[in-house]
Design a protein around this motif. Structure first.
Motif, PDB file in Angstrom:
ATOM      1  N   PRO A 291       0.835  -1.200   0.000  1.00 28.67           N
ATOM      2  CA  PRO A 291       0.000   0.000   0.000  1.00 28.67           C
ATOM      3  C   PRO A 291       0.879   1.262   0.000  1.00 28.67           C
ATOM      4  O   PRO A 291       1.950   1.264   0.610  1.00 28.67           O
ATOM      5  CB  PRO A 291      -0.769  -0.109   1.330  1.00 28.67           C
ATOM      6  CG  PRO A 291      -0.768  -1.571   1.652  1.00 28.67           C
ATOM      7  CD  PRO A 291       0.520  -2.112   1.114  1.00 28.67           C
ATOM      8  N   LEU A 292       0.426   2.287  -0.693  1.00 31.17           N
ATOM      9  CA  LEU A 292       1.156   3.557  -0.757  1.00 31.17           C
ATOM     10  C   LEU A 292       1.218   4.170   0.644  1.00 31.17           C
ATOM     11  O   LEU A 292       0.244   4.096   1.395  1.00 31.17           O
ATOM     12  CB  LEU A 292       0.387   4.480  -1.701  1.00 31.17           C
ATOM     13  CG  LEU A 292       0.971   5.848  -2.008  1.00 31.17           C
ATOM     14  CD1 LEU A 292       2.299   5.719  -2.739  1.00 31.17           C
ATOM     15  CD2 LEU A 292      -0.022   6.637  -2.867  1.00 31.17           C
ATOM     16  N   VAL A 293       2.339   4.787   0.995  1.00 30.05           N
ATOM     17  CA  VAL A 293       2.466   5.402   2.326  1.00 30.05           C
ATOM     18  C   VAL A 293       2.782   6.887   2.217  1.00 30.05           C
ATOM     19  O   VAL A 293       3.311   7.352   1.202  1.00 30.05           O
ATOM     20  CB  VAL A 293       3.560   4.704   3.172  1.00 30.05           C
ATOM     21  CG1 VAL A 293       3.214   3.239   3.383  1.00 30.05           C
ATOM     22  CG2 VAL A 293       4.952   4.861   2.559  1.00 30.05           C
ATOM     23  N   GLU A 294       2.452   7.612   3.283  1.00 30.66           N
ATOM     24  CA  GLU A 294       2.846   9.022   3.389  1.00 30.66           C
ATOM     25  C   GLU A 294       4.080   9.102   4.262  1.00 30.66           C
ATOM     26  O   GLU A 294       4.140   8.476   5.328  1.00 30.66           O
ATOM     27  CB  GLU A 294       1.703   9.840   4.002  1.00 30.66           C
ATOM     28  CG  GLU A 294       2.072  11.306   4.190  1.00 30.66           C
ATOM     29  CD  GLU A 294       0.879  12.183   4.624  1.00 30.66           C
ATOM     30  OE1 GLU A 294      -0.286  11.748   4.473  1.00 30.66           O
ATOM     31  OE2 GLU A 294       1.143  13.284   5.120  1.00 30.66           O
ATOM     32  N   THR A 295       5.074   9.879   3.810  1.00 27.98           N
ATOM     33  CA  THR A 295       6.283  10.065   4.620  1.00 27.98           C
ATOM     34  C   THR A 295       6.284  11.506   5.120  1.00 27.98           C
ATOM     35  O   THR A 295       6.197  12.444   4.325  1.00 27.98           O
ATOM     36  CB  THR A 295       7.555   9.793   3.800  1.00 27.98           C
ATOM     37  OG1 THR A 295       7.577  10.659   2.672  1.00 27.98           O
ATOM     38  CG2 THR A 295       7.609   8.351   3.311  1.00 27.98           C
ATOM     39  N   VAL A 296       6.357  11.672   6.423  1.00 27.03           N
ATOM     40  CA  VAL A 296       6.336  13.010   7.012  1.00 27.03           C
ATOM     41  C   VAL A 296       7.780  13.410   7.287  1.00 27.03           C
ATOM     42  O   VAL A 296       8.504  12.670   7.961  1.00 27.03           O
ATOM     43  CB  VAL A 296       5.513  13.006   8.322  1.00 27.03           C
ATOM     44  CG1 VAL A 296       5.448  14.404   8.922  1.00 27.03           C
ATOM     45  CG2 VAL A 296       4.118  12.447   8.065  1.00 27.03           C
ATOM     46  N   GLN A 297       8.203  14.555   6.727  1.00 21.38           N
ATOM     47  CA  GLN A 297       9.611  14.964   6.835  1.00 21.38           C
ATOM     48  C   GLN A 297       9.757  16.153   7.776  1.00 21.38           C
ATOM     49  O   GLN A 297       8.876  16.988   7.864  1.00 21.38           O
ATOM     50  CB  GLN A 297      10.151  15.420   5.462  1.00 21.38           C
ATOM     51  CG  GLN A 297       9.698  14.628   4.269  1.00 21.38           C
ATOM     52  CD  GLN A 297      10.508  13.370   4.054  1.00 21.38           C
ATOM     53  OE1 GLN A 297      11.692  13.347   4.369  1.00 21.38           O
ATOM     54  NE2 GLN A 297       9.876  12.342   3.529  1.00 21.38           N
TER      55      GLN A 297
ATOM     56  N   ASN B 160      13.702   3.264   4.373  1.00 26.65           N
ATOM     57  CA  ASN B 160      13.114   3.744   5.625  1.00 26.65           C
ATOM     58  C   ASN B 160      11.581   3.833   5.544  1.00 26.65           C
ATOM     59  O   ASN B 160      10.882   3.576   6.526  1.00 26.65           O
ATOM     60  CB  ASN B 160      13.725   5.111   5.954  1.00 26.65           C
ATOM     61  CG  ASN B 160      13.482   5.586   7.380  1.00 26.65           C
ATOM     62  OD1 ASN B 160      13.775   6.715   7.696  1.00 26.65           O
ATOM     63  ND2 ASN B 160      12.942   4.750   8.263  1.00 26.65           N
ATOM     64  N   SER B 161      11.067   4.146   4.369  1.00 25.03           N
ATOM     65  CA  SER B 161       9.606   4.267   4.235  1.00 25.03           C
ATOM     66  C   SER B 161       8.923   2.895   4.250  1.00 25.03           C
ATOM     67  O   SER B 161       7.696   2.820   4.207  1.00 25.03           O
ATOM     68  CB  SER B 161       9.247   5.005   2.945  1.00 25.03           C
ATOM     69  OG  SER B 161       9.566   4.213   1.809  1.00 25.03           O
ATOM     70  N   GLY B 162       9.719   1.807   4.332  1.00 24.72           N
ATOM     71  CA  GLY B 162       9.134   0.462   4.378  1.00 24.72           C
ATOM     72  C   GLY B 162       9.379  -0.273   5.682  1.00 24.72           C
ATOM     73  O   GLY B 162       9.022  -1.450   5.805  1.00 24.72           O
TER      74      GLY B 162
END
Ligand code: ADP
Length: 384
Positions: free
Chosen positions: A198-204, A263-265
């Motif tokens: 599933p697509l994810v949101e990465t908060v920076q 990192n996003s996974g």
């Protein structure tokens, strides 16, 4: 795996149930993976002799980072070593200019960009596409190091000559007006099988990813997954591919590519049916790929960053208090010394509602970093 960082450490963990023990080429015996894997060789990823000696005892070579020079990768392939992803794919994760040019050729959405050989290139680009624009080191950047926001021609005149004089290869691109950042993570096997999480949101924050929300709320999931699988196929990626995306009012724009666990996974370890680390192994070993469904309606991963001031309370005691408050928090500490802003671990929480899970993950990560509960919770105060 070349490189002994936290990605190799977590890949080793995923190799164990597959009946494997990850062989690691680490730079130091205190690298995160070298601390836990049995099969470690010490050597530099820039030393071709070390790479060759290491490769002799491996079925397949893969990576914890993208810093092995292209010529060494080609030399290994010429020796008959299986290198996944191969150099012709990996170059797109090593060189931002090559990546931008190839994606543009494939018709993937990228911002306008240009190579920078002299300061005038940036001034021309800014005059044409507007200020601010984004200057990037073509190679070697990470966590926002190697990215400079240029607000005016004057800032370009200040920043660019110094970088060029230092020998930094540069490019410039349009500053994308984005609503948020997303990441599409897929895997591809040599057989050609693809799998998308599933697509994810990465908060920076300050160029560093601090939180990952899975699934990304209200996002163009299928478009992003199709785009990432198309890129993986076109570039001949074997293993994992993370496509970092900007979500804009006019659709998705690709920021950059990573060809390794990302990192996003990290959320997939507990939050998906198959973790990215196991999937990467399955892909490079040419096994059928695993299911990518979510294990809960909302999953949040928050990075544990070294605090500006290392807290008086030691990591063990912080962990103790974390588990006392959140028994269901999944913690991964990488065995790294605490230094300000350094990624030393992550924490993942699963639940029913994104806002609740996000709040708990944020509190947990901040507690592990700083030894402070952001909501004023009293560790010896009992119930909250
Ligand atoms: P790194 O390789 O250091 O991770 P990135 O290219 O991912 O560098 O850029 C780091 C951050 O800078 C991105 O996450 C994004 O927030 C910002 N950024 C990068 N490129 C652009 C752009 N073209 N427009 C706006 N912001 C950008």
């Amino acid at each position: 795996m070349i490189g002994g960082g936290q990605l190799a450490r977590m890949t080793h963990q995923a190799a164990i149930p597959l009946g494997q023990s990850l062989r690691v080429l680490a730079e130091s015996d205190s690298d995160p993976a070298a601390l836990v894997a049995r099969d470690v060789e010490l050597g530099k990823h820039t030393d071709l002799d070390a790479l060759r000696a290491f490769a002799k005892s491996c079925d397949v070579i893969t990576f914890d980072h993208e810093h092995v020079p292209q010529e060494h990768l080609h030399a290994l392939v010429a020796d008959g070593v299986k290198v996944f992803p191969g150099p012709d794919a990996l170059v797109h994760a090593q060189d931002k200019l090559v990546m931008r040019a190839r994606l543009a050729e494939l018709g993937a959405p990228v911002p306008p960009f240009s190579a920078v050989l002299e300061t005038a290139d940036v001034l021309r680009f800014g005059a044409r596409h507007g200020w601010p624009c984004v200057l990037k080191a073509v190679r070697g950047g990470y966590d926002g190091r190697g990215v400079w926001m240029l607000n005016t021609p004057q800032s370009a005149q200040r920043v660019v000559p110094e970088l060029l004089a230092a020998g930094t290869p540069l490019m410039v691109e349009q500053c994308v007006p984005m609503r948020r950042e997303l990441s599409a993570l897929v895997a591809r096997s040599p057989f050609g099988q693809g799998a998308a999480w599933p697509l994810v949101e990465t908060v920076q924050s300050d160029g560093i990813c601090v939180e990952v929300l899975a699934p990304a709320p209200d996002a163009p999931v299928e478009e992003a997954q199709e785009l990432a699988l198309k890129i993986a196929g076109a570039l001949g990626v074997v293993g994992l591919l993370a496509v970092e995306l900007f979500d804009t009012a006019h659709g998705l724009v690709v920021n950059e590519l990573a060809m390794r666990p990302h990192n996003s996974g990290h959320w997939t370890i507990e939050g998906a049916r198959t973790s990215q680390f196991e999937q990467h192994l399955r892909a490079v070993l040419d096994y059928p790929l695993g299911a990518t469904d979510l294990a809960a309606p909302a999953v949040v991963m928050a990075n544990v960053l070294g605090a500006a001031d290392v807290p008086e309370m030691g990591p063990d005691e912080r962990l103790h208090h974390l588990f006392a408050r959140f028994p269901d928090a999944h913690v991964h500490l990488y065995g790294k010394a605490e230094r300000p802003g350094r990624k030393i671990g992550h924490v993942t929480l699963l639940g029913e509602r994104m806002d609740d899970v996000r709040q708990r993950a944020r509190l947990a990560a901040h507690w592990l970093s700083d030894g402070v509960w952001l909501d004023g919770y009293e560790i010896h105060g009992g119930q909250q």
